[in-house]
Write an enzyme that holds these catalytic residues in place. Structure first.
Site, PDB file in Angstrom:
ATOM      1  N   HIS A 359      -3.201  -9.315 -13.170  1.00 30.84           N
ATOM      2  CA  HIS A 359      -3.457 -10.605 -13.801  1.00 30.84           C
ATOM      3  C   HIS A 359      -3.878 -10.492 -15.245  1.00 30.84           C
ATOM      4  O   HIS A 359      -3.583 -11.365 -16.050  1.00 30.84           O
ATOM      5  CB  HIS A 359      -4.437 -11.415 -12.961  1.00 30.84           C
ATOM      6  CG  HIS A 359      -3.731 -12.029 -11.801  1.00 30.84           C
ATOM      7  ND1 HIS A 359      -3.650 -11.406 -10.574  1.00 30.84           N
ATOM      8  CD2 HIS A 359      -2.984 -13.154 -11.717  1.00 30.84           C
ATOM      9  CE1 HIS A 359      -2.916 -12.152  -9.770  1.00 30.84           C
ATOM     10  NE2 HIS A 359      -2.497 -13.219 -10.426  1.00 30.84           N
ATOM     11  N   ARG A 466      -3.197 -22.019 -13.836  1.00 28.18           N
ATOM     12  CA  ARG A 466      -3.999 -21.141 -12.972  1.00 28.18           C
ATOM     13  C   ARG A 466      -5.461 -21.553 -13.083  1.00 28.18           C
ATOM     14  O   ARG A 466      -6.155 -21.141 -13.992  1.00 28.18           O
ATOM     15  CB  ARG A 466      -3.842 -19.688 -13.396  1.00 28.18           C
ATOM     16  CG  ARG A 466      -2.495 -19.059 -13.080  1.00 28.18           C
ATOM     17  CD  ARG A 466      -2.513 -17.576 -13.419  1.00 28.18           C
ATOM     18  NE  ARG A 466      -1.370 -16.865 -12.858  1.00 28.18           N
ATOM     19  CZ  ARG A 466      -0.232 -16.653 -13.501  1.00 28.18           C
ATOM     20  NH1 ARG A 466      -0.065 -17.091 -14.727  1.00 28.18           N
ATOM     21  NH2 ARG A 466       0.754 -15.991 -12.916  1.00 28.18           N
ATOM     22  N   ARG A 502      -2.659 -25.422  -9.740  1.00 32.24           N
ATOM     23  CA  ARG A 502      -2.747 -24.660  -8.493  1.00 32.24           C
ATOM     24  C   ARG A 502      -4.207 -24.576  -8.070  1.00 32.24           C
ATOM     25  O   ARG A 502      -5.086 -24.353  -8.890  1.00 32.24           O
ATOM     26  CB  ARG A 502      -2.200 -23.254  -8.723  1.00 32.24           C
ATOM     27  CG  ARG A 502      -2.265 -22.399  -7.480  1.00 32.24           C
ATOM     28  CD  ARG A 502      -1.555 -21.091  -7.671  1.00 32.24           C
ATOM     29  NE  ARG A 502      -2.303 -20.203  -8.547  1.00 32.24           N
ATOM     30  CZ  ARG A 502      -1.860 -19.016  -8.933  1.00 32.24           C
ATOM     31  NH1 ARG A 502      -0.666 -18.601  -8.527  1.00 32.24           N
ATOM     32  NH2 ARG A 502      -2.578 -18.247  -9.712  1.00 32.24           N
ATOM     33  N   GLU A 600       5.358 -17.240  -1.879  1.00 34.02           N
ATOM     34  CA  GLU A 600       5.046 -15.929  -2.450  1.00 34.02           C
ATOM     35  C   GLU A 600       4.730 -14.887  -1.386  1.00 34.02           C
ATOM     36  O   GLU A 600       4.345 -13.767  -1.689  1.00 34.02           O
ATOM     37  CB  GLU A 600       3.916 -16.028  -3.484  1.00 34.02           C
ATOM     38  CG  GLU A 600       2.678 -16.741  -3.034  1.00 34.02           C
ATOM     39  CD  GLU A 600       1.625 -16.855  -4.153  1.00 34.02           C
ATOM     40  OE1 GLU A 600       1.759 -16.205  -5.196  1.00 34.02           O
ATOM     41  OE2 GLU A 600       0.657 -17.598  -3.953  1.00 34.02           O
ATOM     42  N   ASN A 623       5.833 -12.901  -8.504  1.00 32.91           N
ATOM     43  CA  ASN A 623       4.974 -11.724  -8.707  1.00 32.91           C
ATOM     44  C   ASN A 623       4.486 -11.195  -7.367  1.00 32.91           C
ATOM     45  O   ASN A 623       4.601 -10.011  -7.058  1.00 32.91           O
ATOM     46  CB  ASN A 623       3.741 -12.070  -9.558  1.00 32.91           C
ATOM     47  CG  ASN A 623       4.128 -12.704 -10.863  1.00 32.91           C
ATOM     48  OD1 ASN A 623       5.230 -12.493 -11.353  1.00 32.91           O
ATOM     49  ND2 ASN A 623       3.223 -13.484 -11.437  1.00 32.91           N
ATOM     50  N   ARG A 634       1.077  -4.662  -6.736  1.00 34.36           N
ATOM     51  CA  ARG A 634       1.424  -5.055  -8.110  1.00 34.36           C
ATOM     52  C   ARG A 634       0.431  -4.528  -9.131  1.00 34.36           C
ATOM     53  O   ARG A 634       0.664  -4.551 -10.328  1.00 34.36           O
ATOM     54  CB  ARG A 634       1.518  -6.595  -8.209  1.00 34.36           C
ATOM     55  CG  ARG A 634       0.212  -7.296  -7.996  1.00 34.36           C
ATOM     56  CD  ARG A 634       0.374  -8.800  -7.822  1.00 34.36           C
ATOM     57  NE  ARG A 634       0.245  -9.540  -9.064  1.00 34.36           N
ATOM     58  CZ  ARG A 634       0.232 -10.871  -9.146  1.00 34.36           C
ATOM     59  NH1 ARG A 634       0.379 -11.607  -8.047  1.00 34.36           N
ATOM     60  NH2 ARG A 634       0.104 -11.473 -10.286  1.00 34.36           N
ATOM     61  N   CYS A 671       7.629 -19.828 -10.778  1.00 37.16           N
ATOM     62  CA  CYS A 671       6.602 -19.682 -11.811  1.00 37.16           C
ATOM     63  C   CYS A 671       6.097 -18.252 -11.925  1.00 37.16           C
ATOM     64  O   CYS A 671       5.116 -17.990 -12.599  1.00 37.16           O
ATOM     65  CB  CYS A 671       5.442 -20.641 -11.558  1.00 37.16           C
ATOM     66  SG  CYS A 671       4.635 -20.371  -9.973  1.00 37.16           S
TER      67      CYS A 671
END
Ligand code: PEP
Ligand code: MG
Length: 754
Positions: A359, A466, A502, A600, A623, A634, A671
């Protein structure tokens, strides 16, 4: 064996330079294996393997004996990438004799490769005069030793290339992965969590007398603390336990740790670093002891070490000065660390941990700050104050760059500025293909600063706000009213365009400092909607704040993260209706906003229809979807190479979601970071995605590529790549198409051959 292994690795780890590390390895391995010789050969310039340290061979051979891959027994270990174990080394055809070593006395030979990141760094050899094969246990021990030491040696080697600040430092290159594109040239500032003994940046001190006085002041403060603690606990402790406090006080004396640190400060090392060096050494000595009681004392030394370090660092914090071109470097950078640097001074970021999809990297891309992640071999504690170049395209960091390299990168940065200026002209032009197919481009936001940047670049809406970002930058949960104000600002700034908010998505690599979640497997744990469904009070306050903030604007959409089942969606909907009806009852004039789920998690891909039937829109979070489909963390630099957003499995999932969503008549967007990759954007458009939401930095690039092609070209490309079997082929085919279309320079503006 395990104890020996552990204590050798610990000791080597504590060595702060390569010669020390190697000296420890040869002496400790020789002793542990009871052999007569232990030597280390390392890859030097010209790819030769040079004898770097030995116990048992003649010392004059160090630095002299060198072998090319394939040459001699050491060279044979290198090319085979496997151990070579011989009873009678001399009779082997590959054997090569070096008189300066005096090795004719030794018959048996066992050499194992030292491999780091698939590359042979060196060879670890043991020898003895008795003619006998080393047994399987010996071989296994040496292989284990070498595997554990490889990373430590690579790190020590990297540190070895750096000399003290002020001396003629040599240029060094450290590889990582790209976090955010761009070039930054500046001065490094190392940040480390406070009281982390291993993360203290090396700094020299100019005023030695003042540093010594400062050190004594901090020691006195800790002495006072310990005495206070001792008094407070007096009643509850027995005599033996109380003695521990006296032992602590004694350790701080000049005759003990205090004295060793003072000596280092006198040599010009700053107090925090000198202190950490002494403490780590003692901690290691204790940790390596056989006696369990003494081994336990390592914990006491560490505890004392942290207490003093906290004082040493605390006094330094308030006066932290950031240079104009700050390149922030840390073991694990966090959003709040970025927040501490004045925005106009921050030009680049380097994180030892993490990868391009962490992030902090996403935030850096949104802010347009060139970033390198996962620079695992970077000796970051030695970097403070050094001149540094960050190559955010290639994922490389250069310390002490030569004049020539600076000139090269300055030219690239200039070219990049020109390119960005050229793209500014696109701001008010629609995002449409040559044959007039319209594809709305939205932005992902989090910070207030994103708003201006997004509007300047012509964003047509927000596909992902976010909300955790404002939560991350505080020291407690923001109240409902505080949230309402923040959300209102976003909604007003973009009105009448849509803003997709979100709900709080914490967990994974996003930990709130005031709500720690400690888990072994955080990406598979308590994340996103799982946390907020368990804490309806947090969820309801957020939903209420969002809906209240949208009053009179009506441009809000709500998006739910990490949904993996229909029941999670139903439970979330029930809470949203509850919050909405409460607000109506309280007299607010508000509307129920459209609701969407993020796709996701693989489970959501396979239930996209069922989910779509219950919401107003879907938004793919590529992601996380990539990490879960490919089982690649990730955030882990070690597997960054396997994190392939163009993996055919990911592409198929993306196609399936959009098809399934459309059968239910809902809009389907994406997104994840993939949407901001101009090559991927072409594929996503051809797949039928209704909206692409990306970081503001990439938006003009995507727009310029879409405007340079027509829809049919994109569809032909998609058809082709869907038949390819791996990500490299897909990427290569897309690059070829971009080249043919003449827009490749927008995507990767500059071929850098530094
Ligand atoms: C995603 O997972 O693709 C996404 C957009 O969410 P985040 O990166 O915040 O996890
Ligand atoms: Mg996500």
């Amino acid at each position: 064996m395990l104890n020996s292994l552990r204590s050798i690795v610990q000791e080597v780890n504590a060595a702060r330079d390569l010669p020390k590390a190697l000296a420890i390895i040869v002496s400790r391995v020789k002793r542990a294996m009871q052999t007569q010789v232990c030597s280390v050969y390392l890859r030097g310039p010209n790819d030769e393997f040079v004898l770097m340290a030995t116990e048992g061979l003649q010392q004059q051979a160090v630095g002299q004996v060198r072998m090319a891959p394939g040459q001699g027994l050491v060279g044979r270990v290198v090319t085979r990438e496997e151990p070579v174990n011989l009873e009678d080394a001399e009779s082997h055809p590959a054997y090569q004799y070096f008189p300066e070593t005096g090795e004719e006395r030794f018959s048996s030979f066992l050499g194992v490769p030292i491999i780091h990141h698939r590359q042979v760094l060196g060879v670890l050899v043991v020898q003895q005069s008795e003619r006998r094969r080393f047994d399987e246990g010996d071989e296994a021990f040496l292989v284990t030793m070498s595997a554990q030491l490889a990373g430590v040696i690579a790190h020590a080697e990297a540190t070895g290339t750096m000399v003290a600040v002020g001396a003629a430092a040599e240029q060094a290159r450290f590889a990582g992965v790209s976090g955010a594109p761009g070039i930054a040239i500046g001065e490094s500032v190392v940040v480390a969590p406070l009281a982390d003994l291993k993360g203290v940046p090396y700094q020299q001190c100019d005023d030695i007398a003042a540093e010594l006085e400062f050190f004594q002041r901090c020691l006195n403060a800790v002495r006072d603390d310990i005495r206070d603690l001792g008094t407070q606990l007096e009643e509850r402790l027995n005599r033996e336990e109380r003695a521990l406090f006296d032992a602590y006080l004694a350790m701080l004396d000049d005759a003990a740790l205090g004295g060793e640190v003072t000596a280092k400060i006198r040599e010009g090392t700053c107090a925090p670093y000198a202190w950490s060096e002494v403490i780590l050494e003692h901690e290691n000595n204790f940790a390596g002891m056989h006696d369990a009681y003494l081994r336990e004392r390592a914990t006491d030394v560490r505890d004392l070490g942290r207490r003093v370090l906290a004082y040493l660092q605390e006094s330094n914090q308030s006066c932290k000065i950031y240079p104009d071109n700050t390149i922030l470097i840390g073991d694990e950078l966090t959003a709040s660390m970025l927040g501490e640097v004045p925005e106009d001074k921050l030009v680049g970021l380097v994180s030892v941990q993490g990868s391009g999809n962490s992030h902090v990297a996403i935030l850096a891309r949104a802010m347009g700050i060139p970033t390198v992640m996962g620079a695992v071999d970077l000796p970051y504690t030695r970097m403070d104050g050094r001149p540094v170049i960050v190559d955010g395209y290639k994922g490389a960091v250069y310390s002490d760059p030569s004049k020539q390299l600076r000139k090269h990168y300055r030219a690239i940065a200039e070219e990049e500025r020109e390119l960005v200026k050229g793209l500014e002209a696109l701001k008010d032009l629609p995002c449409e293909t040559l044959d007039k197919y319209r594809l709305p481009l939205w932005v992902n936001t989090g910070l207030m600063a994103d708003v201006v940047r997004s509007l300047e670049r012509g964003a047509e809406g927000v596909g992902l706000y976010r909300t955790e970002v404002p939560f991350l930058l505080r020291d407690r949960f923001p109240s409902e009213e505080e949230q309402r104000i923040i959300y209102r600002e976003q909604l007003e700034a973009f009105a009448p365009h849509t803003v997709t908010m979100r709900t709080l998505d914490i967990g994974g690599d996003k930990a709130l400092p005031y709500f720690p979640i400690e888990e072994d497997n955080p990406f598979l744990g308590w994340r996103g909607i799982r946390v907020t469904l368990d804490h309806p009070e947090i969820f309801l306050a957020q939903i209420r704040a969002m809906i209240k903030a949208s009053s009179g604007l009506d441009n809000l959409r709500i998006l739910l993260p990490m949904i993996s089942s229909v029941s999670e969606l139903e439970q979330s909907k029930a809470l949203i209706y509850r919050a909405y009806h409460e607000l109506l009852e309280e007299g607010y004039e508000v509307h129920l906003p459209p609701l969407g789920v993020m796709i996701e998690v693989p489970a959501a891909v396979y239930q996209a229809r069922e989910l779509a039937a219950r919401v107003d829109f879907l938004s793919v979070g590529s992601n996380d979807l990539t990490q879960y489909l490919l089982a690649v963390d990730r955030n882990n630099a070690r597997v960054a190479g396997q994190y392939q957003a163009f993996h055919p499995a990911v592409l198929r999932a993306l196609q399936q979601v959009v098809n399934d969503g459309h059968t239910q008549g809902v809009s389907v967007g994406i997104c994840g970071e993939l949407a901001g990759d101009p090559g991927a954007a072409i594929l996503l458009m051809a797949m039928g995605y209704d909206v692409l939401s990306m970081n503001a930095t990439n938006l003009p690039k995507v727009k310029s590529v879409i405007r340079a092609i027509n829809l049919e070209q994109a569809e032909v490309l998609l058809e082709e790549v869907m038949h390819l079997v791996d990500a490299e082929q897909v990427r290569a085919r897309i690059d070829q198409m971009l080249l043919e279309t003449g827009v490749n320079r927008v995507v990767r503006p500059l071929e850098i051959d530094a």
